[in-house]
Write a protein that holds these residues in place. Structure first.
Motif, PDB file in Angstrom:
ATOM      1  N   GLU A 115       0.848  -1.186   0.000  1.00 34.33           N
ATOM      2  CA  GLU A 115       0.000   0.000   0.000  1.00 34.33           C
ATOM      3  C   GLU A 115       0.889   1.243   0.000  1.00 34.33           C
ATOM      4  OE1 GLU A 115      -3.178   0.324  -0.281  1.00 34.33           O
ATOM      5  OE2 GLU A 115      -3.702  -1.810  -0.248  1.00 34.33           O
ATOM      6  N   ALA A 116       0.504   2.224  -0.815  1.00 35.23           N
ATOM      7  CA  ALA A 116       1.264   3.472  -0.923  1.00 35.23           C
ATOM      8  C   ALA A 116       0.408   4.632  -0.422  1.00 35.23           C
ATOM      9  CB  ALA A 116       1.696   3.725  -2.363  1.00 35.23           C
ATOM     10  N   THR A 117       1.023   5.553   0.262  1.00 39.29           N
ATOM     11  CA  THR A 117       0.340   6.744   0.776  1.00 39.29           C
ATOM     12  C   THR A 117       0.862   7.966   0.037  1.00 39.29           C
ATOM     13  OG1 THR A 117       1.991   6.985   2.523  1.00 39.29           O
ATOM     14  CG2 THR A 117      -0.011   5.731   3.041  1.00 39.29           C
ATOM     15  N   LEU A 118      -0.057   8.857  -0.293  1.00 39.76           N
ATOM     16  CA  LEU A 118       0.302  10.081  -1.000  1.00 39.76           C
ATOM     17  C   LEU A 118       0.980  11.035  -0.023  1.00 39.76           C
ATOM     18  CD1 LEU A 118       0.083  11.508  -3.746  1.00 39.76           C
ATOM     19  CD2 LEU A 118      -2.052  12.511  -2.953  1.00 39.76           C
ATOM     20  N   ASP A 119       2.197  11.457  -0.343  1.00 36.03           N
ATOM     21  CA  ASP A 119       2.983  12.284   0.575  1.00 36.03           C
ATOM     22  C   ASP A 119       3.048  13.738   0.134  1.00 36.03           C
ATOM     23  OD1 ASP A 119       4.974  12.480   2.873  1.00 36.03           O
ATOM     24  OD2 ASP A 119       6.176  13.215   1.191  1.00 36.03           O
ATOM     25  N   SER A 120       3.265  14.017  -1.128  1.00 33.37           N
ATOM     26  CA  SER A 120       3.411  15.401  -1.592  1.00 33.37           C
ATOM     27  C   SER A 120       2.915  15.507  -3.024  1.00 33.37           C
ATOM     28  CB  SER A 120       4.870  15.869  -1.502  1.00 33.37           C
ATOM     29  OG  SER A 120       5.686  15.084  -2.351  1.00 33.37           O
ATOM     30  N   VAL A 121       2.524  16.727  -3.383  1.00 31.55           N
ATOM     31  CA  VAL A 121       2.015  17.020  -4.724  1.00 31.55           C
ATOM     32  C   VAL A 121       2.600  18.358  -5.160  1.00 31.55           C
ATOM     33  CG1 VAL A 121      -0.018  17.494  -6.138  1.00 31.55           C
ATOM     34  CG2 VAL A 121      -0.130  15.762  -4.347  1.00 31.55           C
ATOM     35  N   VAL A 122       3.082  18.415  -6.374  1.00 28.83           N
ATOM     36  CA  VAL A 122       3.530  19.663  -6.992  1.00 28.83           C
ATOM     37  C   VAL A 122       2.533  20.008  -8.089  1.00 28.83           C
ATOM     38  CG1 VAL A 122       5.395  20.863  -8.170  1.00 28.83           C
ATOM     39  CG2 VAL A 122       5.931  19.096  -6.488  1.00 28.83           C
TER      40      VAL A 122
ATOM     41  N   LEU B 247       4.747   7.199  -1.137  1.00 29.87           N
ATOM     42  CA  LEU B 247       5.721   6.417  -0.401  1.00 29.87           C
ATOM     43  C   LEU B 247       5.110   5.075  -0.043  1.00 29.87           C
ATOM     44  CD1 LEU B 247       7.209   9.104   2.026  1.00 29.87           C
ATOM     45  CD2 LEU B 247       8.133   8.331  -0.163  1.00 29.87           C
ATOM     46  N   ALA B 248       5.892   4.028  -0.204  1.00 29.85           N
ATOM     47  CA  ALA B 248       5.465   2.673   0.131  1.00 29.85           C
ATOM     48  C   ALA B 248       6.600   1.975   0.867  1.00 29.85           C
ATOM     49  CB  ALA B 248       5.074   1.889  -1.118  1.00 29.85           C
TER      50      ALA B 248
ATOM     51  N   GLY C  11      -3.943  15.536   3.667  1.00 32.50           N
ATOM     52  CA  GLY C  11      -2.741  15.660   4.479  1.00 32.50           C
ATOM     53  C   GLY C  11      -1.458  15.567   3.693  1.00 32.50           C
ATOM     54  N   VAL C  12      -1.382  16.231   2.558  1.00 33.73           N
ATOM     55  CA  VAL C  12      -0.194  16.171   1.712  1.00 33.73           C
ATOM     56  C   VAL C  12       0.527  17.513   1.739  1.00 33.73           C
ATOM     57  CG1 VAL C  12      -1.240  14.447   0.206  1.00 33.73           C
ATOM     58  CG2 VAL C  12      -1.460  16.860  -0.364  1.00 33.73           C
ATOM     59  N   ARG C  13       1.812  17.463   1.456  1.00 32.31           N
ATOM     60  CA  ARG C  13       2.591  18.685   1.271  1.00 32.31           C
ATOM     61  C   ARG C  13       2.365  19.167  -0.160  1.00 32.31           C
ATOM     62  NH1 ARG C  13       6.770  15.637   3.665  1.00 32.31           N
ATOM     63  NH2 ARG C  13       7.804  15.571   1.636  1.00 32.31           N
ATOM     64  N   ILE C  14       1.951  20.402  -0.297  1.00 35.01           N
ATOM     65  CA  ILE C  14       1.596  20.957  -1.600  1.00 35.01           C
ATOM     66  C   ILE C  14       2.625  22.008  -1.977  1.00 35.01           C
ATOM     67  CG2 ILE C  14      -0.096  22.336  -2.863  1.00 35.01           C
ATOM     68  CD1 ILE C  14      -2.280  20.940  -1.439  1.00 35.01           C
ATOM     69  N   ALA C  15       3.101  21.918  -3.202  1.00 34.30           N
ATOM     70  CA  ALA C  15       3.976  22.928  -3.794  1.00 34.30           C
ATOM     71  C   ALA C  15       3.330  23.415  -5.084  1.00 34.30           C
ATOM     72  CB  ALA C  15       5.366  22.364  -4.064  1.00 34.30           C
ATOM     73  N   LEU C  16       3.550  24.670  -5.399  1.00 36.60           N
ATOM     74  CA  LEU C  16       2.946  25.299  -6.569  1.00 36.60           C
ATOM     75  C   LEU C  16       4.062  25.774  -7.490  1.00 36.60           C
ATOM     76  CD1 LEU C  16       0.411  27.456  -4.559  1.00 36.60           C
ATOM     77  CD2 LEU C  16      -0.033  25.247  -5.600  1.00 36.60           C
ATOM     78  N   ALA C  17       3.955  25.457  -8.773  1.00 36.41           N
ATOM     79  CA  ALA C  17       4.976  25.813  -9.754  1.00 36.41           C
ATOM     80  C   ALA C  17       4.313  26.505 -10.929  1.00 36.41           C
ATOM     81  CB  ALA C  17       5.751  24.577 -10.217  1.00 36.41           C
TER      82      ALA C  17
END
Length: 724
Positions: free
Chosen positions: A10-17, A28-29, A273-279
């Motif tokens: 199982e993988a969990t979503l950690d961050s999104v750009v 991450l798994a 609950g993810v870390r979000i970055a904007l580009a």
């Protein structure tokens, strides 16, 4: 490898750009690697771009990923919230239809009762006139009136109930439309997973030192290795626009600018609950470097063969001899050809012999191949096909007209001899056995010339035994078309057409030629519902000062402005900014793009506590020995009055004429100054002059200025000189 042979992680979503359009997600798994090194990571979204999947091992230098591919699984869907919303909408649809039917029946009853009226009997020829039964008529009228009153009262109740059900139905439909797309929309749930193969590599990384995990664990006697994997993939259907909140206190030279982002996504998975970055970058831009090929003068030289190409094994045609002897599967239809391939593949007649090359001519570029001609990978030398690399293309195989490209059922250029054009809905059949026989093998001239698509080994698909004889058992570019995945991607990309929030500007329009990335300070939640959600990114310290500005020659009004200076290393994009002064909301203004180290002015509207008055005077005279010079003397008088309870600084802007004629002279008589170009928050037009006045609370001030324009008689305009 099947789902049962690979261990599931199982993988969990950690961050999104989030980019200007689209996003890159990072999962991450963690788990123990089985002896064969094959794992299956589940939980990926359905709109995933298969070509963007990347995987690596974290914190384990001796283990690496050697293979990663995307697979789709199907299974029964569990109970989800959208399914309950869908049932509620269906129930309300049935209730709405029933309410409409009750209302229609009530209207029919009202129409039937309203049509009741007394009908006198037909009088015979010799019968005398009878008295009209007025009492009966009145009783009928009373009955109809009483009945209609009750029916209309019931109709009002039915219409109110219909409106209530219609409102509930609209609310439920809106909730269903705004619900997250993370849950399945059917009884069968399709999930996307990444199938990975891991292996152990000892330093230095050579083929001799590589060994599978099974060999290492058996030799060491240890259990399964515990590793952490990182998966990155791109998804469409995510957009963002910047918004700001500016907090300022009067009298201070600094402020706080909070950068917020309005994010909308419909990627098929909730970002919880993810870390979000904007580009500001564009995911769809080109990243390949153009290849500069050499230009040779002299005799034609063969191009070097590609390093990754080799001849196919001998006897490839005999590989399917047993399959042909057993007969093809009944009812089996050939699989659709890869992109750019004809529906009918057959040998092409041999090309005419090429003319001898010129002794001192530059080599001509290779002839274009036929539209949609199959590009086989690894054609056998001397084999009968236009699929062999390096073979000349016959003239009949040139590109067909544009109409033929649109209509695939029409006869196409380069069709094999002996094959009649297929009618719509029918397959082509050979005219005769003799005509359908393969022609003589075409000689292969020169080394193979595979294109970039043929050298993309991850995108090659092996043709099955039911394909045409010239295709089966060989690799062709292209991947099987997945209509479900294409539908998910189309639904995700629809989020780019969302109406923008008020005053918002898209990042690519305001970023210009630079690209920046903004990382959010805290984790955030963004559901996959296709609506805008506000995410707080960071607090940016900015230099800030309040200035009052007026241009009395255009409008005798003083405007308040905020001059912002960006001392950080990141640019601030254009967008709406909520201005809060002394903990009170003032207004929403437009913040222009502010580069690092730049200055920009934000208008706050008219300042009613400061008054400005401007008076002008023009005197015309002549000068010179013979009066051949016209002198226009302009006088300007400006008065300012500060009615605020605090001191202010006011900038008054005036203008002086500019000329390109050396004989026309302009002499200024004032203490104003010319602004330095490029140092202020905005660009000022030539001829602009500035007064800066410091006004205490309740004080008044005045300024006098002017200029003379000396125009020779020969330069005077016909009909008089223009004056302000």
């Amino acid at each position: 490898m099947t789902a049962g042979t690979a261990r599931r992680w199982e993988a969990t979503l950690d961050s999104v750009v989030v980019y200007a359009q689209g996003a890159v997600c990072r999962r991450l798994a963690r788990g123990s690697v089985p002896p064969d090194g094959r794992v299956r990571v589940t939980g990926l979204p359905r709109s995933l771009d298969p070509g963007s999947l990347r995987a690596r091992v974290l914190g384990a230098p001796g283990v690496r990923v050697t293979e990663a591919r995307v697979e789709v699984e199907a299974g029964p869907a569990g109970t989800a919230t959208p399914e309950g919303l869908r049932r509620e909408v269906e129930r309300l649809d049935d209730a709405y239809a029933a309410a409409q039917a009750r209302r229609a029946r009530q209207l029919n009853l009202i129409e039937e009762v309203g049509s009741l009226h007394p009908v006198p009997p037909v009088r015979k020829r010799d019968e005398a006139h009878r008295r009209t039964p007025a009492d009966a008529w009145l009783e009928l009228a009373d009955f109809v009136d009483e009945r209609l009153t009750a029916l209309h009262a019931r109709l009002v109740e039915l219409e109110e109930a219909l409106r209530d059900i219609e409102h509930e139905r609209a609310v439920a439909a809106d909730r269903l439309a705004r619900s997250s797309t993370d849950a399945p929309s059917a009884h069968v749930r399709t999930t996307v997973c990444a199938v990975l193969t891991l292996e152990t590599v000892t330093a230095p990384e050579t083929r001799a030192t590589r060994e599978p995990l099974e060999t290492r664990e058996t030799r060491d006697g240890a259990g399964d290795a515990e590793v952490e994997l990182e998966l990155e993939y791109g998804v469409p259907g995510a957009v963002w626009v910047p918004t700001y909140r500016l907090t300022h206190r009067q009298g201070e030279d600094s402020g706080s600018l909070v950068l917020r982002a309005s994010v909308a996504q419909r990627t098929g998975e909730d970002w919880t609950g993810v870390r979000i970055a904007l580009a500001t970058a564009d995911l769809r831009r080109r990243t390949d470097v153009p290849a500069l090929r050499s230009v040779r003068i002299g005799r034609r030289q063969p191009a070097p063969p590609p390093s990754g190409w080799r001849e196919p094994p001998a006897g490839l045609a005999g590989l399917f001899a047993g399959y042909e002897a057993a007969g093809r599967r009944p009812g089996g239809t050939p699989a659709p050809p890869a992109a750019g391939a004809f529906a009918v593949s057959a040998p092409v007649p041999p090309p005419p012999p090429p003319p001898p090359p010129a002794p001192a001519a530059a080599p001509a570029p290779p002839a274009p191949q036929a539209y949609g001609a199959p590009q086989g990978y690894g054609a056998p030398p001397g084999g009968p096909s236009s699929e062999g690399y390096g073979g000349a293309v016959p003239a009949a195989a040139s590109s067909p007209p544009r109409a033929a490209r649109r209509d695939r059922s029409a006869p196409f250029a380069g069709a094999p001899a002996g094959v009649a054009p297929a009618a719509p809905g029918r397959s082509a059949a050979p005219a005769s056995p003799a005509a359908a026989a393969p022609s003589a093998p075409a000689p292969v001239s020169g080394p193979p010339r595979p294109s970039g698509a043929e050298l993309d080994y991850a995108g090659l698909v092996l043709s099955g035994p039911d394909e045409a004889d010239a295709r089966r058992g060989r690799l062709f570019p292209g991947a099987p078309f997945d209509p479900a995945a294409a539908e998910h991607r189309r639904s995700a990309e629809a989020v780019a057409a969302l109406p923008l929030p008020g005053r918002a500007v898209r990042p690519r329009e305001s970023a210009g030629s630079f690209d920046h990335r903004f990382d959010a300070a805290a984790r955030a939640d963004v559901p996959s519902d296709g609506t805008w959600h506000t995410v707080t990114v960071a607090e940016v310290p900015v230099g800030l000062r309040t200035e009052y500005l007026c241009v009395p020659s255009v409008e005798q009004t003083v405007y308040g402005t905020l001059v912002l200076s960006n001392a950080t290393g990141q640019a601030l994009l254009a967008g709406p900014v909520e201005v809060v002064v002394d903990d009170e909301f003032l207004l929403t203004a437009d913040l222009p793009t502010l580069a690092p180290g730049g200055l920009r002015r934000v208008g706050l509207g008219p300042a009613e506590g400061i008054r400005v008055t401007r008076r002008t005077n023009l005197h015309e005279s002549t000068a010179g020995l013979r009066g051949n010079t016209t002198v226009l003397d302009h006088r300007v008088h400006v008065e300012l009055a500060n009615r605020l309870a605090r001191p202010v600084t006011v900038e008054v802007r005036e203008r002086v004429p500019v000329t390109s004629e050396p004989e026309v002279r302009i002499e200024e008589r004032a203490d104003w100054t010319a602004p330095e170009q490029g140092t202020g928050p905005e660009h000022l037009a030539p001829g602009t002059r500035v007064w800066r006045l410091d006004l205490p609370a309740g004080a008044t001030a005045s300024r006098d200025g002017g200029y003379e324009i000396r125009i020779p008689t020969g330069k005077a305009l016909a009909g008089g000189n223009r004056r302000s």
